[in-house]
Enzyme design. Structure first.
Site, PDB file in Angstrom:
ATOM      1  N   GLU A   1     -13.921  -3.745  14.916  1.00  0.00           N
ATOM      2  CA  GLU A   1     -12.511  -3.584  15.131  1.00  0.00           C
ATOM      3  C   GLU A   1     -12.151  -2.287  15.981  1.00  0.00           C
ATOM      4  OE1 GLU A   1     -10.936  -6.099  14.886  1.00  0.00           O
ATOM      5  OE2 GLU A   1     -11.262  -7.209  13.034  1.00  0.00           O
TER       6      GLU A   1
ATOM      7  N   HIS B   1      -7.951   0.212   7.918  1.00  0.00           N
ATOM      8  CA  HIS B   1      -7.708  -1.090   8.108  1.00  0.00           C
ATOM      9  C   HIS B   1      -8.462  -1.672   6.747  1.00  0.00           C
ATOM     10  CE1 HIS B   1      -8.370  -5.402   8.983  1.00  0.00           C
ATOM     11  NE2 HIS B   1      -9.566  -5.409   9.167  1.00  0.00           N
TER      12      HIS B   1
ATOM     13  N   HIS C   1      -8.854  -5.249   3.874  1.00  0.00           N
ATOM     14  CA  HIS C   1      -8.826  -6.682   3.357  1.00  0.00           C
ATOM     15  C   HIS C   1      -8.291  -6.708   1.993  1.00  0.00           C
ATOM     16  CE1 HIS C   1     -12.078  -7.822   6.814  1.00  0.00           C
ATOM     17  NE2 HIS C   1     -11.151  -7.235   7.011  1.00  0.00           N
TER      18      HIS C   1
ATOM     19  N   TYR D   1      12.509  -0.586  -2.769  1.00  0.00           N
ATOM     20  CA  TYR D   1      12.827   0.641  -2.024  1.00  0.00           C
ATOM     21  C   TYR D   1      11.517   1.600  -1.076  1.00  0.00           C
ATOM     22  CZ  TYR D   1      11.764   4.128  -5.715  1.00  0.00           C
ATOM     23  OH  TYR D   1      11.607   4.732  -6.602  1.00  0.00           O
TER      24      TYR D   1
ATOM     25  N   HIS E   1      -5.937 -12.004   7.909  1.00  0.00           N
ATOM     26  CA  HIS E   1      -7.007 -11.026   8.240  1.00  0.00           C
ATOM     27  C   HIS E   1      -6.897  -9.854   7.143  1.00  0.00           C
ATOM     28  CE1 HIS E   1      -9.425  -8.784  11.405  1.00  0.00           C
ATOM     29  NE2 HIS E   1      -9.687  -8.127  10.475  1.00  0.00           N
TER      30      HIS E   1
ATOM     31  N   TYR F   1       8.222  12.613   1.269  1.00  0.00           N
ATOM     32  CA  TYR F   1       7.689  11.791   0.259  1.00  0.00           C
ATOM     33  C   TYR F   1       6.510  11.145   0.356  1.00  0.00           C
ATOM     34  CZ  TYR F   1       7.965   8.886  -4.133  1.00  0.00           C
ATOM     35  OH  TYR F   1       7.794   8.168  -5.133  1.00  0.00           O
TER      36      TYR F   1
END
Length: 216
Positions: free
Chosen positions: A78, A97, A99, A118, A160, A213
């Protein structure tokens, strides 16, 4: 290898191990990258986190189009969307990334995540989009990911998994956990029936309070 590059490589290794320990990734699934000057450091292909070492992390020139790399192992399949995200988002230095289970379930259903909580404001808007589908590692998938990430710090990849982007690896990992949490909450609320979605105005109000935050 300079001390700063060694530290950056150690950050990549630690990130992959954290994703495995937290359950966001299993086996050798998922990958991370970190900007390092004009290059990116990215996890190698098919190396389980407990076998990953700093010297196995691949290094790629962000300006290069060929897929050339430095290192003993080829980069993650990737690498293209990692490179293209870092190119397109100069404020971002880390891409994660996963899964992760619930994010992937929603991605299989091609469902974006609406404002069921929120905390979605941490992602830059009132939805976490789901991209169109394309085969892993392709330029087409990279284009779909960039589109889904427009104005956002995270997205789902159809059938994916998920992507998060941030100025630091610490922040990108935090967002990955938050994305999976939102995916779980949305999935469970769908089982109850008809989840109540917060308004765009409510999310905008929250976003104003979110400038500092979460993990940085």
């Amino acid at each position: 290898m300079t001390a700063s590059e060694r530290d950056a490589r150690d950050t990549v290794v630690a990130a992959m191990r954290e994703l495995s320990t937290s359950g966001l990734n299993r086996g050798s699934s998922g990958n991370v990258s970190l900007r390092f000057g004009s290059a990116m450091l990215i996890t190698p292909s098919a190396v389980p986190p407990d076998e990953l070492r700093a010297d196995l992390v691949a290094k790629m020139d962000l300006a290069d189009e060929s897929g050339a790399f430095e290192g003993p192992r080829p980069p993650s399949t990737e690498w293209r969307f990692h490179r293209d995200i870092l190119r397109a988002r100069p404020e971002a230095n880390a891409v994660v990334h996963t899964h992760s289970p619930y994010a992937t379930v929603l991605a299989i259903g091609r469902r974006e995540i609406p404002a069921v909580h929120y905390m979605i404001a941490a992602f830059g808007g009132s939805t976490i989009r789901c991209s169109d589908y394309a085969t892993f590692g392709t330029a087409e998938l990279s284009a779909h990911a960039l589109e889904a990430l427009t104005g956002r710090n995270g997205c789902l990849l159809a059938n994916h998994g998920s992507i998060t982007v941030a100025p630091t690896m610490t922040r990108a990992l935090w967002l990955a956990v938050e994305l999976e949490t939102l995916a779980f909450q949305y999935h469970q609320s769908l089982l109850l029936g008809d989840p109540v979605i917060l308004s765009d105005a409510a999310i905008a109000e929250t976003a104003e309070k979110f400038s500092n935050y979460g993990r940085r």
